[in-house]
Scaffold this motif. Structure first.
Motif, short mmCIF file in Angstrom:
data_model
loop_
_atom_site.label_atom_id
_atom_site.label_comp_id
_atom_site.label_asym_id
_atom_site.label_seq_id
_atom_site.Cartn_x
_atom_site.Cartn_y
_atom_site.Cartn_z
N LEU A 63 0.85 -1.20 0.00
CA LEU A 63 0.00 0.00 0.00
C LEU A 63 0.88 1.25 0.00
O LEU A 63 0.63 2.21 -0.73
N ALA A 64 1.95 1.22 0.81
CA ALA A 64 2.86 2.37 0.87
C ALA A 64 3.57 2.57 -0.47
O ALA A 64 3.66 3.69 -0.99
N GLU A 65 4.01 1.46 -1.07
CA GLU A 65 4.71 1.55 -2.36
C GLU A 65 3.80 2.12 -3.45
O GLU A 65 4.23 2.91 -4.29
N ALA A 66 2.52 1.73 -3.40
CA ALA A 66 1.56 2.21 -4.41
C ALA A 66 1.03 3.59 -4.04
O ALA A 66 0.24 4.17 -4.79
N ASN A 67 1.46 4.08 -2.89
CA ASN A 67 1.01 5.39 -2.41
C ASN A 67 -0.52 5.44 -2.33
O ASN A 67 -1.15 6.40 -2.79
N CYS A 68 -1.13 4.40 -1.81
CA CYS A 68 -2.59 4.43 -1.66
C CYS A 68 -3.00 3.87 -0.30
O CYS A 68 -2.20 3.27 0.42
N SER A 69 -4.25 4.12 0.05
CA SER A 69 -4.75 3.65 1.34
C SER A 69 -5.83 2.61 1.08
O SER A 69 -6.20 2.36 -0.08
N LYS A 70 -6.38 2.03 2.15
CA LYS A 70 -7.38 0.97 1.95
C LYS A 70 -8.62 1.47 1.23
O LYS A 70 -9.28 0.73 0.52
N GLU A 71 -8.90 2.78 1.35
CA GLU A 71 -10.08 3.35 0.67
C GLU A 71 -9.94 3.29 -0.86
O GLU A 71 -10.93 3.37 -1.59
N ASP A 72 -8.71 3.18 -1.34
CA ASP A 72 -8.48 3.15 -2.80
C ASP A 72 -8.62 1.75 -3.39
O ASP A 72 -8.54 1.56 -4.60
N ILE A 73 -8.79 0.74 -2.51
CA ILE A 73 -8.83 -0.65 -2.99
C ILE A 73 -10.29 -1.08 -3.23
O ILE A 73 -11.14 -0.95 -2.35
N ASP A 74 -10.56 -1.58 -4.46
CA ASP A 74 -11.93 -1.95 -4.84
C ASP A 74 -12.23 -3.44 -4.73
O ASP A 74 -13.35 -3.88 -4.97
N GLY A 75 -11.20 -4.22 -4.41
CA GLY A 75 -11.42 -5.66 -4.29
C GLY A 75 -10.15 -6.35 -3.83
O GLY A 75 -9.06 -5.78 -3.94
N ILE A 76 -10.30 -7.56 -3.29
CA ILE A 76 -9.12 -8.32 -2.85
C ILE A 76 -9.16 -9.70 -3.48
O ILE A 76 -10.14 -10.44 -3.35
N ALA A 77 -8.07 -10.04 -4.18
CA ALA A 77 -7.95 -11.36 -4.81
C ALA A 77 -6.97 -12.19 -4.01
O ALA A 77 -5.96 -11.66 -3.54
N PHE A 78 -7.27 -13.45 -3.83
CA PHE A 78 -6.34 -14.33 -3.12
C PHE A 78 -6.30 -15.68 -3.83
O PHE A 78 -7.27 -16.09 -4.46
N THR A 79 -5.16 -16.36 -3.72
CA THR A 79 -5.06 -17.71 -4.30
C THR A 79 -5.87 -18.66 -3.44
O THR A 79 -5.59 -18.82 -2.25
N ALA A 80 -6.87 -19.30 -4.05
CA ALA A 80 -7.72 -20.23 -3.30
C ALA A 80 -7.34 -21.68 -3.56
O ALA A 80 -7.84 -22.59 -2.92
N GLY A 81 -6.44 -21.93 -4.51
CA GLY A 81 -6.00 -23.28 -4.82
C GLY A 81 -5.41 -23.31 -6.22
O GLY A 81 -5.46 -22.28 -6.90
N PRO A 82 -4.85 -24.40 -6.68
CA PRO A 82 -4.42 -25.53 -5.87
C PRO A 82 -3.14 -25.18 -5.10
O PRO A 82 -2.49 -24.19 -5.42
N GLY A 83 -2.82 -25.98 -4.08
CA GLY A 83 -1.63 -25.71 -3.27
C GLY A 83 -1.72 -26.43 -1.94
O GLY A 83 -2.53 -27.33 -1.76
N LEU A 84 -0.88 -26.00 -1.01
CA LEU A 84 -0.87 -26.60 0.33
C LEU A 84 -2.05 -26.04 1.12
O LEU A 84 -2.20 -24.82 1.21
N VAL A 85 -2.85 -26.91 1.71
CA VAL A 85 -4.11 -26.44 2.29
C VAL A 85 -3.90 -25.40 3.39
O VAL A 85 -4.60 -24.38 3.43
N GLY A 86 -2.93 -25.62 4.27
CA GLY A 86 -2.70 -24.67 5.36
C GLY A 86 -2.24 -23.31 4.83
O GLY A 86 -2.69 -22.26 5.28
N ALA A 87 -1.35 -23.36 3.85
CA ALA A 87 -0.82 -22.13 3.26
C ALA A 87 -1.94 -21.37 2.54
O ALA A 87 -2.07 -20.14 2.69
N LEU A 88 -2.78 -22.10 1.82
CA LEU A 88 -3.92 -21.47 1.12
C LEU A 88 -4.87 -20.82 2.11
O LEU A 88 -5.39 -19.72 1.88
N LEU A 89 -5.11 -21.53 3.23
CA LEU A 89 -6.06 -21.02 4.22
C LEU A 89 -5.62 -19.68 4.81
O LEU A 89 -6.46 -18.84 5.14
N VAL A 90 -4.29 -19.49 4.91
CA VAL A 90 -3.81 -18.20 5.44
C VAL A 90 -4.22 -17.07 4.50
O VAL A 90 -4.84 -16.08 4.90
N GLY A 91 -3.91 -17.24 3.20
CA GLY A 91 -4.23 -16.19 2.22
C GLY A 91 -5.72 -15.97 2.09
O GLY A 91 -6.19 -14.83 2.01
#
Ligand code: KG4
Ligand code: ZN
Length: 339
Positions: A63-91
């Protein structure tokens, strides 16, 4: 429109911010390589715990690098699979919860779709349709790509993925984890022609791969020829040559079969210089083109997840309030972008 992308499917924590007009605004990557090095491979529980420690600080940095705050974010994408289940669950837990808190949609992204679309982050990117050779540590696939979410798997590995074969062969040669890039470096000192490894599954029709036999072939060669420095380099050369040649033969076959003119290579192994060079030569001869991401976007990263998430978000495809982690998730079950 701006999206935050999170990648935590294996041993890299990746965070990026992508804007659909301005492109990539920030990307941060933390590699856990050192954490797993002593074990010779990824330890899932350690991976999950480290993602827990690193994801939020990396989001703040991005966020700091992009010089923006959370109000500027319109959506959040995360890896939901495939992968290690515990690692995926964190994201997915962080991504889904943060999206809820910020009042924006959450998008579950398929890791291999992220890899497949990574070349789209470059100025000189392919147009649909194209053939995609996806070669990572977990998967090897040949995919006919007609558009986003329109994927036909033409062939895949019946045993080890290409990156996995690189890593396992590197390990038995005494190289550190992940051995793929180290084996490629060692191969630079190798003598062409001293050893000839087989080209698995090229003598019969079909587009599937099999790489586990090459690892055994390397082990047997070390056993019979010894493991002095030059012999190790010569084995590395012969192994890499066999993998690349096999991938090339399968690509030619798939291009003939589909009539496609553009080839995309993506996933960790697409960072391999020899593979890129040989496919460049092949595609030039065929009057076609090969496309690949810059090296840092070949291996796991948040930018490809942000990009793929943006395409889905713009098409109105996002998640319910549930937290999704799919360790197994066939890429050909994804929805097309436009129905
Ligand atoms: O895509 P990726 O970062 O993770 C997965 O989704 O699996 O791929 C990692 C794999 C590892 O097996 C690594 O050894 C391999 O990609 N790799 C390479 C090279 N760079 C990374 N293999 C061969 N040559 C390289 N230069
Ligand atoms: Zn990957």
């Amino acid at each position: 429109m701006r999206i935050l992308g999170l990648e935590t499917s294996c041993d890299e924590t990746g965070v990026a911010i992508y804007d659909d007009e301005q492109g990539l605004l920030a990307h941060r990557l933390y590699s856990q390589v050192k954490l797993h090095a002593d074990y010779g491979g990824v330890v899932p529980e350690l991976a999950s715990r480290d993602h827990v420690r690193k994801t939020i600080p990396l989001i703040k940095e991005a966020l700091a690098e992009a010089n923006c705050s959370k109000e500027d974010i319109d959506g959040i994408a995360f890896t939901a699979g495939p992968g290690l289940v515990g690692a995926l669950l964190v994201g997915s837990t962080i991504g889904r919860s943060l999206a809820y808190a910020w009042g924006v949609p959450a998008v579950a992204v398929h890791h291999m779709e992220g890899h497949l679309l990574a070349p789209m982050l470059e100025d000189d990117h392919p147009e649909f349709p194209f053939l995609a050779l996806l070669v990572s540590g977990g998967h090897s696939m040949m995919v006919n790509v007609q558009g986003i979410g329109e994927y036909e798997i033409l062939g895949e590995s019946v045993d080890d993925a290409a990156g996995e074969a690189f890593d396992k062969t590197a390990k038995l040669m005494g190289l550190d984890y992940p051995g793929g890039p180290l084996l490629a470096k060692l191969a630079e000192q190798g003598t062409p022609g001293r050893f000839k490894f087989p080209r698995p599954m090229t003598d019969k029709p079909g587009l599937d791969f099999s790489f586990s036999g090459l690892k055994t072939f390397a082990a047997n060669t070390i056993h019979s020829e010894g493991d002095d420095e030059q012999t190790r380099a010569d084995i590395a050369y012969a192994f890499q040559d066999a993998v690349i040649d096999t991938l090339g033969i399968k690509c030619r076959r798939a291009l003939d079969q589909t009539g496609l003119k553009s080839l995309v290579i993506a996933g960790g192994v697409s960072a391999n210089k020899q593979l890129r060079e040989q496919l460049e030569v092949m595609m030039k001869k065929r009057n076609g083109r090969v496309y690949y991401p810059r090296p840092e976007f070949c291996t796991d990263n948040g930018a490809m997840i942000a990009y793929a998430g943006m395409q889905r978000l713009k098409a109105g495809q996002f998640e319910s309030l549930s937290i999704t982690a799919k360790p197994r998730w066939p890429i050909d079950t994804l929805e097309p972008l436009t129905k």
